[in-house]
Structure formats: structure tokens, C-alpha cells
Design a protein around this motif. Structure first.
Motif, PDB file in Angstrom:
ATOM      1  N   MET A 105       6.722  -1.809  49.006  1.00  0.00           N
ATOM      2  CA  MET A 105       5.432  -1.153  48.984  1.00  0.00           C
ATOM      3  C   MET A 105       5.095  -0.754  47.550  1.00  0.00           C
ATOM      4  O   MET A 105       5.941  -0.203  46.860  1.00  0.00           O
ATOM      5  CB  MET A 105       5.461   0.099  49.846  1.00  0.00           C
ATOM      6  N   LEU A 106       3.880  -1.034  47.173  1.00  0.00           N
ATOM      7  CA  LEU A 106       3.404  -0.642  45.846  1.00  0.00           C
ATOM      8  C   LEU A 106       2.331   0.421  45.999  1.00  0.00           C
ATOM      9  O   LEU A 106       1.426   0.295  46.828  1.00  0.00           O
ATOM     10  CB  LEU A 106       2.810  -1.841  45.111  1.00  0.00           C
ATOM     11  N   ASP A 107       2.423   1.449  45.193  1.00  0.00           N
ATOM     12  CA  ASP A 107       1.452   2.526  45.217  1.00  0.00           C
ATOM     13  C   ASP A 107       0.312   2.178  44.272  1.00  0.00           C
ATOM     14  O   ASP A 107       0.544   1.834  43.107  1.00  0.00           O
ATOM     15  CB  ASP A 107       2.138   3.826  44.784  1.00  0.00           C
ATOM     16  N   THR A 108      -0.929   2.265  44.769  1.00  0.00           N
ATOM     17  CA  THR A 108      -2.090   1.913  43.948  1.00  0.00           C
ATOM     18  C   THR A 108      -2.915   3.134  43.552  1.00  0.00           C
ATOM     19  O   THR A 108      -4.002   2.983  43.012  1.00  0.00           O
ATOM     20  CB  THR A 108      -3.000   0.921  44.700  1.00  0.00           C
ATOM     21  N   ARG A 109      -2.422   4.336  43.803  1.00  0.00           N
ATOM     22  CA  ARG A 109      -3.199   5.552  43.492  1.00  0.00           C
ATOM     23  C   ARG A 109      -3.496   5.677  42.007  1.00  0.00           C
ATOM     24  O   ARG A 109      -4.570   6.114  41.616  1.00  0.00           O
ATOM     25  CB  ARG A 109      -2.480   6.791  43.992  1.00  0.00           C
ATOM     26  N   GLU A 110      -2.537   5.289  41.146  1.00  0.00           N
ATOM     27  CA  GLU A 110      -2.757   5.382  39.693  1.00  0.00           C
ATOM     28  C   GLU A 110      -3.856   4.421  39.236  1.00  0.00           C
ATOM     29  O   GLU A 110      -4.513   4.658  38.236  1.00  0.00           O
ATOM     30  CB  GLU A 110      -1.466   5.057  38.939  1.00  0.00           C
ATOM     31  N   LEU A 111      -4.033   3.358  39.970  1.00  0.00           N
ATOM     32  CA  LEU A 111      -5.038   2.353  39.627  1.00  0.00           C
ATOM     33  C   LEU A 111      -6.447   2.886  39.835  1.00  0.00           C
ATOM     34  O   LEU A 111      -7.359   2.589  39.062  1.00  0.00           O
ATOM     35  CB  LEU A 111      -4.796   1.104  40.481  1.00  0.00           C
ATOM     36  N   GLY A 112      -6.648   3.674  40.871  1.00  0.00           N
ATOM     37  CA  GLY A 112      -7.974   4.195  41.179  1.00  0.00           C
ATOM     38  C   GLY A 112      -8.830   3.140  41.853  1.00  0.00           C
ATOM     39  O   GLY A 112      -8.439   1.990  41.994  1.00  0.00           O
ATOM     40  N   ARG A 113     -10.011   3.554  42.249  1.00  0.00           N
ATOM     41  CA  ARG A 113     -10.910   2.626  42.958  1.00  0.00           C
ATOM     42  C   ARG A 113     -12.056   2.164  42.065  1.00  0.00           C
ATOM     43  O   ARG A 113     -13.043   1.627  42.553  1.00  0.00           O
ATOM     44  CB  ARG A 113     -11.460   3.285  44.215  1.00  0.00           C
ATOM     45  N   ARG A 114     -11.918   2.345  40.794  1.00  0.00           N
ATOM     46  CA  ARG A 114     -12.959   1.917  39.863  1.00  0.00           C
ATOM     47  C   ARG A 114     -12.733   0.447  39.543  1.00  0.00           C
ATOM     48  O   ARG A 114     -11.682   0.059  39.021  1.00  0.00           O
ATOM     49  CB  ARG A 114     -12.906   2.758  38.584  1.00  0.00           C
ATOM     50  N   ASP A 121      -3.069   3.782  53.230  1.00  0.00           N
ATOM     51  CA  ASP A 121      -2.803   5.012  52.463  1.00  0.00           C
ATOM     52  C   ASP A 121      -2.558   4.697  50.992  1.00  0.00           C
ATOM     53  O   ASP A 121      -1.632   5.229  50.366  1.00  0.00           O
ATOM     54  CB  ASP A 121      -1.606   5.770  53.044  1.00  0.00           C
ATOM     55  N   ASP A 122      -3.360   3.815  50.430  1.00  0.00           N
ATOM     56  CA  ASP A 122      -3.268   3.381  49.029  1.00  0.00           C
ATOM     57  C   ASP A 122      -1.961   2.671  48.699  1.00  0.00           C
ATOM     58  O   ASP A 122      -1.544   2.623  47.538  1.00  0.00           O
ATOM     59  CB  ASP A 122      -3.493   4.546  48.064  1.00  0.00           C
ATOM     60  N   LEU A 123      -1.283   2.129  49.707  1.00  0.00           N
ATOM     61  CA  LEU A 123      -0.049   1.376  49.505  1.00  0.00           C
ATOM     62  C   LEU A 123      -0.273  -0.095  49.853  1.00  0.00           C
ATOM     63  O   LEU A 123      -0.993  -0.412  50.797  1.00  0.00           O
ATOM     64  CB  LEU A 123       1.081   1.948  50.369  1.00  0.00           C
ATOM     65  N   VAL A 124       0.382  -0.964  49.091  1.00  0.00           N
ATOM     66  CA  VAL A 124       0.312  -2.410  49.309  1.00  0.00           C
ATOM     67  C   VAL A 124       1.648  -2.863  49.879  1.00  0.00           C
ATOM     68  O   VAL A 124       2.701  -2.610  49.281  1.00  0.00           O
ATOM     69  CB  VAL A 124       0.038  -3.144  47.971  1.00  0.00           C
ATOM     70  N   ASP A 125       1.616  -3.518  51.036  1.00  0.00           N
ATOM     71  CA  ASP A 125       2.830  -4.076  51.633  1.00  0.00           C
ATOM     72  C   ASP A 125       2.923  -5.536  51.205  1.00  0.00           C
ATOM     73  O   ASP A 125       2.209  -6.391  51.724  1.00  0.00           O
ATOM     74  CB  ASP A 125       2.787  -3.957  53.154  1.00  0.00           C
ATOM     75  N   LEU A 126       3.808  -5.819  50.249  1.00  0.00           N
ATOM     76  CA  LEU A 126       3.923  -7.170  49.690  1.00  0.00           C
ATOM     77  C   LEU A 126       4.812  -8.116  50.493  1.00  0.00           C
ATOM     78  O   LEU A 126       4.790  -9.314  50.257  1.00  0.00           O
ATOM     79  CB  LEU A 126       4.492  -7.089  48.263  1.00  0.00           C
ATOM     80  N   GLU A 127       5.604  -7.614  51.423  1.00  0.00           N
ATOM     81  CA  GLU A 127       6.563  -8.476  52.108  1.00  0.00           C
ATOM     82  C   GLU A 127       5.919  -9.685  52.792  1.00  0.00           C
ATOM     83  O   GLU A 127       6.388 -10.807  52.598  1.00  0.00           O
ATOM     84  CB  GLU A 127       7.401  -7.691  53.117  1.00  0.00           C
ATOM     85  N   PRO A 128       4.841  -9.551  53.578  1.00  0.00           N
ATOM     86  CA  PRO A 128       4.257 -10.745  54.195  1.00  0.00           C
ATOM     87  C   PRO A 128       3.731 -11.756  53.172  1.00  0.00           C
ATOM     88  O   PRO A 128       3.866 -12.961  53.350  1.00  0.00           O
ATOM     89  CB  PRO A 128       3.120 -10.197  55.055  1.00  0.00           C
ATOM     90  N   VAL A 129       3.161 -11.246  52.083  1.00  0.00           N
ATOM     91  CA  VAL A 129       2.634 -12.132  51.041  1.00  0.00           C
ATOM     92  C   VAL A 129       3.778 -12.878  50.351  1.00  0.00           C
ATOM     93  O   VAL A 129       3.709 -14.085  50.130  1.00  0.00           O
ATOM     94  CB  VAL A 129       1.808 -11.321  50.025  1.00  0.00           C
ATOM     95  N   LEU A 130       4.847 -12.154  50.009  1.00  0.00           N
ATOM     96  CA  LEU A 130       6.005 -12.781  49.377  1.00  0.00           C
ATOM     97  C   LEU A 130       6.657 -13.790  50.320  1.00  0.00           C
ATOM     98  O   LEU A 130       7.055 -14.884  49.911  1.00  0.00           O
ATOM     99  CB  LEU A 130       7.033 -11.735  48.959  1.00  0.00           C
ATOM    100  N   ARG A 131       6.770 -13.446  51.588  1.00  0.00           N
ATOM    101  CA  ARG A 131       7.375 -14.348  52.567  1.00  0.00           C
ATOM    102  C   ARG A 131       6.586 -15.664  52.638  1.00  0.00           C
ATOM    103  O   ARG A 131       7.149 -16.743  52.595  1.00  0.00           O
ATOM    104  CB  ARG A 131       7.429 -13.667  53.938  1.00  0.00           C
ATOM    105  N   ASP A 132       5.267 -15.561  52.717  1.00  0.00           N
ATOM    106  CA  ASP A 132       4.435 -16.765  52.773  1.00  0.00           C
ATOM    107  C   ASP A 132       4.593 -17.609  51.512  1.00  0.00           C
ATOM    108  O   ASP A 132       4.751 -18.817  51.577  1.00  0.00           O
ATOM    109  CB  ASP A 132       2.961 -16.404  52.961  1.00  0.00           C
ATOM    110  N   ALA A 133       4.552 -16.963  50.350  1.00  0.00           N
ATOM    111  CA  ALA A 133       4.632 -17.692  49.085  1.00  0.00           C
ATOM    112  C   ALA A 133       5.986 -18.375  48.918  1.00  0.00           C
ATOM    113  O   ALA A 133       6.069 -19.546  48.530  1.00  0.00           O
ATOM    114  CB  ALA A 133       4.367 -16.758  47.916  1.00  0.00           C
TER     115      ALA A 133
END
Length: 188
Positions: free
Chosen positions: A1-10, A112-124
Motif C-alpha cells: 500500500m502506498l500513501d498518497t496524502r503527501e501528494l495532495g489532490r492538486r 482512504d488515500d491509499l493505493v493497493d499495488l498488488e493487483p497491478v503488480l500481479r497483472d504486470a
């Protein structure tokens, strides 16, 4: 899981992430896979766009498998490209979540501003792995009769006659009846 809160929505903001994570279970196919718990190196770029967060970059891992011809163990390092848009959850003017059921295909979303990369990594990773890995391009494989490794014995062979042709092999040993009569006429 990657947290994207620091990135913001801008839209337009970007952040790079380099991380080594343990590989999840069953990351691969029957003949080649990344061992569970081995290092999976991620070099990613998170970009905020209007629709959500665009994750792009590369994942590197050590793959272990077996040759599809001779069944010897093969290992190599694989690098796969990753790119996926994780959409913001839909919400109305009051900030309440609205589910959009118009699309039949589920889209990855931020939770909740988190990215679940496991399905994307599995596909790739699974799509990048060869369906029939080889120990070398010219691997002769195994003997279909006895299972011997043909690379160890290049002259390996079996002298077996196809049972459908076995009756014809006797014709080569005996002269034909017409040939014997011709030989008798020549002697007279």
C-alpha cells in the motif's frame, strides 16, 4: 500500500517512490514465479491528475522457474513496467460517496488515500513472464521414449519400428517372388 496524502489532490503534483517490498504469494505462472517473500524493487512515480493518482514506473524481481523442454532450473532478473490510474472515490457536493454503476469493468480506486499495488503488480509480472521459459534457446529437451536429457547425450536414439510399418520390414529381407523367376530365366 502506498500513501498518497503527501501528494495532495492538486493536479500536476508529483512524487517519486523507491521501495523494496516482499513479493506476495503466487506471483507467477506454473513454470516461472517470483518466490514468496523475495525482494521486489519498486521505482515509481505518483502523479496527481484530475481523475485520481497515476502510478507509473518499474518493478524488478528475481524469477525462478524450470525449462519447458528439459525441466532444469532457470533463474533470471525481470523488470516490468507498471502504469495504472487509481481514481478518487466518487462523491457528491456534500462529500458523500456515490457509487457509479454505469461501467461493467471495475476500476482501481484510492481507498482512504491509499493505493493497493498488488493487483497491478500481479497483472504486470504475470503478463511479462514467458509461458515456456528455456535454459537456452537451442535446448533439445528430453527423450520422449525414456526421459533422458538430450543435451547430455547428443547421439541418443532408440531403434524402434513403428508397428504400422513392421510388416513391411520383412519384405526387405526376402527377395520378391517375381524377382526369383526373373533370375531363373537369366540363367537359362
Amino acid at each position: 500500500m502506498l500513501d498518497t496524502r503527501e501528494l495532495g489532490r492538486r493536479a500536476g503534483s508529483m512524487r517519486t517512490v523507491s521501495r523494496t517490498v516482499p513479493a506476495p504469494a503466487d506471483l507467477g505462472i506454473a513454470v516461472a514465479a517470483i518466490p514468496e517473500g523475495s525482494d521486489l524493487e519498486l521505482d515509481l512515480r505518483l502523479e496527481s491528475v484530475i481523475e485520481g493518482v497515476l502510478v507509473s514506473g518499474a518493478a524488478r524481481a528475481h524469477v525462478v522457474g524450470e525449462c519447458a523442454r528439459c525441466l532444469d532450473r532457470v533463474e533470471w532478473d525481470e523488470t516490468v513496467d507498471v502504469q495504472e490510474l487509481f481514481e478518487y472515490p466518487d462523491s457528491d457536493a456534500y462529500g458523500r460517496r456515490v457509487d457509479d454503476d454505469e461501467d461493467d469493468e471495475p476500476r482501481p480506486r484510492l481507498e482512504d488515500d491509499l493505493v493497493d499495488l498488488e493487483p497491478v503488480l500481479r497483472d504486470a509480472v504475470v503478463l511479462a513472464l514467458p509461458l515456456a521459459p528455456l535454459c537456452r534457446d537451442d535446448c533439445p529437451g528430453l527423450c520422449p521414449e525414456c526421459g533422458a536429457r538430450l543435451a547430455d547425450d547428443p547421439g541418443h536414439r532408440h531403434d524402434q519400428v513403428d508397428p504400422r510399418w513392421a510388416a513391411l520390414s520383412g519384405l526387405l529381407d526376402t527377395p520378391a517372388a517375381g524377382d526369383a523367376a526373373d533370375d531363373d530365366e537369366k540363367e537359362d
